[in-house]
Design an enzyme around this catalytic site. Structure first.
Site, mmCIF file in Angstrom:
data_model
loop_
_atom_site.group_PDB
_atom_site.id
_atom_site.type_symbol
_atom_site.label_atom_id
_atom_site.label_comp_id
_atom_site.label_asym_id
_atom_site.label_seq_id
_atom_site.Cartn_x
_atom_site.Cartn_y
_atom_site.Cartn_z
ATOM 1 N N HIS A 53 87.003 21.151 4.558
ATOM 2 C CA HIS A 53 86.656 20.206 3.498
ATOM 3 C C HIS A 53 85.554 19.296 4.041
ATOM 4 O O HIS A 53 85.121 19.435 5.178
ATOM 5 C CB HIS A 53 87.893 19.418 3.077
ATOM 6 C CG HIS A 53 88.989 20.309 2.544
ATOM 7 N ND1 HIS A 53 88.871 20.987 1.358
ATOM 8 C CD2 HIS A 53 90.199 20.652 3.063
ATOM 9 C CE1 HIS A 53 89.972 21.701 1.154
ATOM 10 N NE2 HIS A 53 90.785 21.521 2.182
ATOM 11 N N HIS A 113 85.763 17.504 7.568
ATOM 12 C CA HIS A 113 85.509 18.276 8.784
ATOM 13 C C HIS A 113 84.063 18.740 8.856
ATOM 14 O O HIS A 113 83.494 18.860 9.943
ATOM 15 C CB HIS A 113 86.500 19.432 8.881
ATOM 16 C CG HIS A 113 87.872 18.985 9.247
ATOM 17 N ND1 HIS A 113 89.000 19.441 8.623
ATOM 18 C CD2 HIS A 113 88.288 18.082 10.175
ATOM 19 C CE1 HIS A 113 90.062 18.838 9.152
ATOM 20 N NE2 HIS A 113 89.653 18.015 10.087
#
Ligand SMILES: [Zn+2]
Length: 391
Positions: A198, A201
């Site tokens: 997502h 990260h």
């Protein structure tokens, strides 16, 4: 290029005539059937991802790893890599010097030189490694399910496990090292994941990419918890993310054939050493790395790095906070870089993400790239249909 752990890249994979001779020998030997977790360990041993290990651990390495987070020779190593067997198998192995290793379907894969057969304390192992022997912990539950004996010794693998699935992403340490050299990457950051990436990260990876030459996006390809998202779906998520949001020549996607242990801090060191073997110079360690439930403190996986000298590990950890999109900053941030209050921050837990997908809702673009969200929506839609059909 950074040295592998212990100084030499191990290879326990035989080919050609040597492989054929080993397979012929294996047909005459007593057979130990491996579970999928052990098969993934065997693959890691074969390709040198567990360098300097040449096989499943004997009692000296095992005991010191548990008590001291080191191999018998003193090199840092935090998790046992073992082959467990039941009483009857242990009795029969005490009489032989070599045994064949087979996958769960009975297909022969390797020959093990039987150097050591020893009894071990499963509960003590779990308490040392996972800080609990509670069945709620997936790692402790796995250890509790294993046989009472461990058989140790070097392996010679003549048939590669799992070689067909996702072969494009099955890059061995020798391959990634060659690719890094070809691309002229002197510094490479490794990113461990068992989840779709997502935006939080993505932001961490890109923050690291600002200071190093390349990124190895290195998802777990072995066993994970049953409620983790499947490898097929995760790979599609990574593909659309890299295609749409990363510079083509600065990121490499490859599978790490390891299985998850959920050992938190000990696994953070283990993950870093594996990435060193794949040629990484840096490794990202987030909050609660490789954690599960509330068994570890949020920063324990970062603090454990202070127990080792920097030169001993030979790979530099990069520590990150949880990150989020801030509606006031109009960008990604962490508590280190944003002073706004919680209402401004878009953060979803793994459980919240799963609930949104299950209910057919939309993941906000501040949280997940729309291309990744589309892959997840489709996968969860199919899963619901399959579950409906099964009911
Ligand atoms: Zn802010």
């Amino acid at each position: 290029m950074i040295d592998p752990h212990g100084g030499r890249l191990v290879s326990r994979l035989a080919s050609g005539e040597k492989a054929a001779a080993l397979e012929a020998e294996a047909r005459e030997l007593p057979v130990i059937q491996l579970n999928p977790f052990e098969v993934s360990d065997l693959e890691m041993l074969a390709i040198g991802a567990f360098s300097p290990l040449e096989g499943f651990m004997g009692s000296a390495d095992y005991a010191r790893v548990i008590s001291d987070k080191r191999l018998a020779n003193g090199l840092p190593w935090t998790l046992p890599v073992t082959l467990a067997v039941d009483n009857d198998t242990a009795d029969s192995l005490k009489k032989v010097s070599r045994a064949a290793l087979a996958d769960p379907s009975g297909r022969l894969l390797a020959v093990l030189e039987v150097q050591d057969v020893f009894h071990y304390d499963r509960e003590a192992e779990s308490v040392a490694v996972f800080r609990t022997a509670n069945d709620d912990h997936p790692g402790a539950r796995y250890v509790a399910s294993r046989g009472d004996w461990i058989v140790g010794g070097p392996v010679e693998v003549f048939r590669r496990p799992n070689s067909e699935a996702h072969s494009k992403y099955r890059l061995d340490p020798a391959d990634t090292r060659r690719i890094f050299a070809e691309r002229g990457w002197n510094t490479v950051v490794g990113f461990q994941t068992r989840n779709p990436v997502h935006r939080a990260h993505e932001y961490i990876q890109k923050a690291a990419l600002e200071i190093v030459d390349g990124l190895l996006l290195h998802p777990i390809g072995g066993e994970t918890k049953s409620d983790d998202i499947s490898l097929d779906v995760r790979l599609r998520c990574y593909e659309v993310l890299l295609e749409n949001y990363y510079p083509r020549d600065r990121a490499l996607l490859a599978l790490n054939p390891a299985s998850m242990r959920y050992a938190g801090p000990r696994e953070a060191i283990f993950h870093a050493l594996i990435r060193k073997n794949f040629g990484c110079t840096h490794f990202i360690v987030g909050r609660d790395h490789a954690g599960v439930g509330n068994y570890y403190g949020p920063y324990d996986a970062q603090k454990i790095f202070t127990e080792f000298g920097k030169d001993e590990l030979g790979i530099a950890p990069l520590f990150f906070e949880h990150t989020f999109y801030c509606r006031e900053c109009l960008g990604m941030a962490s508590q280190k870089t944003c002073g706004h209050d919680k209402q401004s921050r878009v953060m979803l837990s793994g459980t919240q993400v799963r609930n949104v997908l299950r209910e057919g809702g939309q993941l906000p673009p501040e949280f997940t790239r729309p291309e990744v969200a589309a892959v997840l929506h489709q996968a969860f839609g199919q899963q619901q249909i399959q579950q409906g059909a099964a009911c």
